[in-house]
Design a protein around this motif. Structure first.
Motif, mmCIF file in Angstrom:
data_model
loop_
_atom_site.group_PDB
_atom_site.id
_atom_site.type_symbol
_atom_site.label_atom_id
_atom_site.label_comp_id
_atom_site.label_asym_id
_atom_site.label_seq_id
_atom_site.Cartn_x
_atom_site.Cartn_y
_atom_site.Cartn_z
ATOM 1 N N PRO A 170 1.089 -1.349 0.140
ATOM 2 C CA PRO A 170 0.533 -0.046 0.110
ATOM 3 C C PRO A 170 0.871 0.798 -0.173
ATOM 4 O O PRO A 170 1.843 1.133 0.968
ATOM 5 C CB PRO A 170 -0.773 -0.109 1.109
ATOM 6 N N PHE A 171 0.602 1.887 -0.461
ATOM 7 C CA PHE A 171 1.461 3.583 -0.560
ATOM 8 C C PHE A 171 0.445 4.987 -1.143
ATOM 9 O O PHE A 171 -1.057 4.405 -0.934
ATOM 10 C CB PHE A 171 1.311 3.173 -2.297
ATOM 11 N N LEU A 172 0.911 4.811 -0.248
ATOM 12 C CA LEU A 172 0.234 6.423 0.428
ATOM 13 C C LEU A 172 0.576 7.614 -0.486
ATOM 14 O O LEU A 172 2.390 7.945 -0.561
ATOM 15 C CB LEU A 172 0.729 7.541 1.901
ATOM 16 N N ALA A 173 -0.274 8.062 -1.556
ATOM 17 C CA ALA A 173 0.987 9.595 -3.464
ATOM 18 C C ALA A 173 1.376 11.055 -1.838
ATOM 19 O O ALA A 173 -0.021 11.208 -2.450
ATOM 20 C CB ALA A 173 -0.349 9.025 -4.150
ATOM 21 N N LEU A 174 1.606 11.029 -1.468
ATOM 22 C CA LEU A 174 1.756 12.357 -0.891
ATOM 23 C C LEU A 174 2.582 13.548 -2.285
ATOM 24 O O LEU A 174 4.014 13.462 -2.796
ATOM 25 C CB LEU A 174 2.861 12.525 0.114
ATOM 26 N N GLY A 175 1.807 13.942 -3.571
ATOM 27 C CA GLY A 175 1.663 14.457 -4.307
ATOM 28 C C GLY A 175 2.030 16.089 -4.471
ATOM 29 O O GLY A 175 1.365 16.712 -3.511
ATOM 30 N N GLY A 176 1.965 16.462 -5.757
ATOM 31 C CA GLY A 176 1.993 17.838 -6.378
ATOM 32 C C GLY A 176 1.989 17.964 -8.240
ATOM 33 O O GLY A 176 2.776 16.953 -8.730
ATOM 34 N N GLU A 177 1.290 18.789 -8.597
ATOM 35 C CA GLU A 177 1.329 18.300 -9.488
ATOM 36 C C GLU A 177 1.399 19.414 -10.829
ATOM 37 O O GLU A 177 1.522 20.938 -9.989
ATOM 38 C CB GLU A 177 -0.545 18.256 -10.145
ATOM 39 N N LEU A 178 2.471 19.727 -11.499
ATOM 40 C CA LEU A 178 2.937 20.412 -12.244
ATOM 41 C C LEU A 178 2.662 21.102 -13.144
ATOM 42 O O LEU A 178 1.169 21.020 -13.243
ATOM 43 C CB LEU A 178 3.833 19.710 -13.320
ATOM 44 N N HIS A 179 2.700 22.637 -13.509
ATOM 45 C CA HIS A 179 1.699 23.499 -14.041
ATOM 46 C C HIS A 179 2.134 22.339 -15.823
ATOM 47 O O HIS A 179 2.503 22.100 -16.118
ATOM 48 C CB HIS A 179 2.247 24.643 -14.612
ATOM 49 N N ASN A 180 1.160 23.312 -16.380
ATOM 50 C CA ASN A 180 0.438 22.181 -17.391
ATOM 51 C C ASN A 180 1.346 22.052 -18.280
ATOM 52 O O ASN A 180 1.377 20.875 -19.346
ATOM 53 C CB ASN A 180 -1.042 22.712 -18.580
ATOM 54 N N SER A 181 2.402 22.870 -18.759
ATOM 55 C CA SER A 181 2.996 22.998 -19.956
ATOM 56 C C SER A 181 4.692 22.130 -19.591
ATOM 57 O O SER A 181 5.173 22.105 -20.112
ATOM 58 C CB SER A 181 3.672 24.393 -20.618
ATOM 59 N N SER A 182 5.066 22.812 -18.081
ATOM 60 C CA SER A 182 6.741 22.447 -17.491
ATOM 61 C C SER A 182 6.500 20.531 -18.386
ATOM 62 O O SER A 182 8.423 20.924 -18.655
ATOM 63 C CB SER A 182 6.264 22.475 -16.339
ATOM 64 N N SER A 183 6.256 19.598 -18.476
ATOM 65 C CA SER A 183 6.601 18.685 -18.759
ATOM 66 C C SER A 183 7.130 17.979 -19.899
ATOM 67 O O SER A 183 7.315 17.374 -20.261
ATOM 68 C CB SER A 183 5.934 17.114 -17.516
ATOM 69 N N THR A 184 6.440 19.089 -20.536
ATOM 70 C CA THR A 184 6.881 19.408 -22.200
ATOM 71 C C THR A 184 7.917 19.101 -22.343
ATOM 72 O O THR A 184 9.230 19.290 -23.479
ATOM 73 C CB THR A 184 6.113 20.093 -22.773
ATOM 74 N N SER A 185 9.173 19.852 -22.043
ATOM 75 C CA SER A 185 10.738 20.101 -21.762
ATOM 76 C C SER A 185 11.900 19.094 -20.538
ATOM 77 O O SER A 185 11.326 20.211 -19.582
ATOM 78 C CB SER A 185 10.522 21.756 -22.205
ATOM 79 N N THR A 186 12.244 18.497 -21.324
ATOM 80 C CA THR A 186 13.263 17.653 -20.351
ATOM 81 C C THR A 186 14.487 19.470 -19.654
ATOM 82 O O THR A 186 14.544 19.389 -18.722
ATOM 83 C CB THR A 186 14.334 17.015 -21.104
#
Ligand code: DGJ
Length: 569
Positions: free
Chosen positions: A48-64
């Motif tokens: 079992p895993f507790l996801a302590l997360g955060g969501e990036l802004h929409n375009s951030s992950s398009t660029s390494t």
């Protein structure tokens, strides 16, 4: 459950599959959802895993390259899960030509930074609008039709009636899942969000001629059969409308549900749910990661569906989503409204698993995360736009945010404690021996909360600073019952007191210690007594409300966990 769109879904599968579902061998450590006790937990790497997360802004992950400066911030915050967009336009810039290099980099960098990923599939719709489909889709409205208004004008929103649209989306989505199955052998990607906050803007339903024809046709049998089979467990919104219209199991949408905005919304919910079910099925046939959708929830100023996206997975349409999209595992709310618990209660009805993909950070986020996990059995929590946050205090040695409103400290602190406690929390969730309180100064009805757990009534109140009438703006507590008279408590700006549920006795504190959990083991620090546990001296008054005058006090910026043993006198 059998798909309501089986013939349609099968054609999508055949288009999208290089390795048909029957042939794939599922890895034993595949992330999946599991019902444990009354809660649904996310199982990652076999646990079992507790996801302590955060969501990036929409375009951030398009660029390494862009992400390079973001990763150290995420690492400093102490997240264990990052929610990041994977966009259809980037993945399939030319029809049938796939490029997963940005996703591959994201997986590599997530591993290096020791976080899991949730891939957000931004494709046909994002916030109800269509802008993430590739240009070759945008340019071909013949093949990929757009929503029409009552007056016949096109909106820049893909219509759910586009059979080639759902096939194209499902094909790309399935290709992504196939790719993940092949490359993500460490299971860094643990879930997928399908599209983003879908639903129609501007009107209650789509007036494209094909949509209008479907609206005038009989309600699909898959939905009426679901209504009949779940007659006694339908959520009240749908049950009441259906009953008021005569509880029929055949007829057009207006005959079955009555004439009005709500019927239009249910119709759109069916359109989106079945469209997205076809996509989810195509993906699961390749690699069956858990799939959720997220809802743009109804805002106080909204008057009718279309003011908020009509047909999205809003609470009042959940039955239709369940009937139409059995391949989707969770219907999640994005909660930016202040009354977080009220929204969460609406979205966790009828066994809907609890995960919050978007909400706030800061101290409000800390209270939300604790409440969701401790009181609602959530598998995780995630503030939106996480990379904008950082530490404003140099005490941490890491200063990444200059604006005080972007201070991550309270949430990072809560995440650290939740992370240390997570094996214990997950066991208590499954056993039903955990509760949580969410307190706000601005709302007098939630300045205090009473939790019943084991043989005690536990009162949690915003902590009054001695000699001052001021209350702190936010407080929270998470309480786990370790034994008959023993509790572990995580708290912030609150006082916690106990009262036996039965008999005329009062509860005294036999022993209180503060400390931390380190590698699953309790490491005690101070023995708390005296001023640290004496909340009041008006003992006769206290006695009238069955209080001993002593309790747990959680004060200061980073209060430790406390373990308490109780006795009765
Ligand atoms: C909710 C959406 O789901 C996010 O992608 C983002 O657009 C935020 N709103 C912005 O507040």
């Amino acid at each position: 459950m059998k798909s309501p769109l089986l013939p349609f879904a099968v054609s999508v599968l055949l288009l999208g599959c290089a390795a048909p579902s029957g042939r794939q061998k599922l890895p034993a450590d595949l992330p999946h959802l599991e019902k444990r006790g009354n809660v649904t937990q996310l199982i990652v790497d076999g646990k079992p895993f507790l996801a302590l997360g955060g969501e990036l802004h929409n375009s951030s992950s398009t660029s390494t390259a862009y992400m390079k400066s973001i990763w150290p911030k995420l690492r400093a915050i102490g997240l264990n899960t990052v929610l990041a967009a994977v966009s259809w336009e980037q993945v399939e810039p030319e029809e049938g030509v796939f490029d997963f290099s940005a996703l591959d980099d994201l997986i590599r960098d997530a591993r290096a930074n020791e976080v899991k990923l949730v891939a957000l599939w931004f494709a046909s719709w994002k916030n109800g609008i269509s802008s993430y489909q590739p240009a070759w889709v945008k340019r071909d409205a013949e093949r990929f039709p757009l929503v029409k208004t009552k007056s016949g004008a096109a909106l820049n929103i893909l219509s759910t009636t586009g059979e080639q649209t759902v096939q194209a989306d499902a094909k790309a989505y399935a290709a992504m899942l196939r790719h993940l199955r092949e490359v993500d052998t460490d299971r860094t990607v643990i879930m997928v969000q399908l599209e983003n906050e879908v639903g129609l803007h501007g009107d209650t339903r789509d007036y494209h001629p094909d949509a209008a024809a479907k609206f005038g046709a009989p309600v699909p049998e898959a939905l009426t059969a679901y209504l009949a089979a779940h007659r006694d467990s339908l959520l009240p919104e749908l049950r009441d409308a259906w009953t008021a219209a005569g509880g029929k199991t055949s007829g057009t949408w207006e005959e079955v549900f009555g004439k009005g905005d709500y019927t239009d919304e249910l119709f759109m919910a069916w359109r989106y749910a079945t469209y997205m079910n076809a996509i989810a099925e195509a993906g699961k046939a390749e690699y069956p990661l858990p799939v959720f959708v997220n809802a743009w929830i109804v805002q106080p100023q909204d008057k009718r569906p279309g003011d908020y996206p009509s047909g999205g997975p809003q609470a009042q349409t959940h039955d239709v989503w369940r009937a139409g999209a059995p391949a989707i595992d969770m219907l999640c709310p994005d909660i930016y409204l202040p009354e977080f618990p009220d929204v969460l209660k609406l979205y966790s009805r009828a066994g809907n698993p609890v995960f919050i993909p978007e909400s706030s950070a800061g101290v409000n986020g800390a209270a939300n995360a604790v409440y969701a996990i401790g009181e609602m059995g959530a598998m995780g929590y995630s503030p939106f736009g996480i990379e904008a946050y950082g530490y404003v205090s140099s005490a941490t040695g890491i200063v990444t945010a200059e604006d005080a409103s972007k201070d991550i400290s309270p949430l990072a602190f809560a995440y650290r404690q939740l992370s240390d406690l997570s094996p214990k929390i997950l066991e208590h969730q499954a056993a039903g021996t955990i509760r949580a309180a969410w307190l706000k100064r601005e709302n007098p009805s939630v300045r205090e909360a009473t939790l019943t757990l084991g043989g005690y009534r536990i009162s949690v109140a915003l902590r009054k600073t001695r000699g001052s009438a001021d209350l702190p703006p936010v407080g929270y507590a998470l309480v786990m019952m370790d034994g008959k008279d023993e509790y572990t408590v995580m708290g912030y700006d609150v006082d916690v007191t106990f009262e036996p549920l039965e008999g005329a006795h009062m509860a005294g504190l036999a022993k209180v210690q503060e400390g931390d959990y380190v590698n699953g083991k309790w490491v005690a620090e101070r023995w708390l007594n005296g001023d640290e546990i004496q909340l009041r001296y008006d003992l006769l008054e206290a006695q009238k409300v069955r209080q001993s005058g002593q309790g747990l006090r959680f004060a200061g910026a980073n209060p430790k966990l406390q373990k308490v043993e109780l006795f009765e006198f």
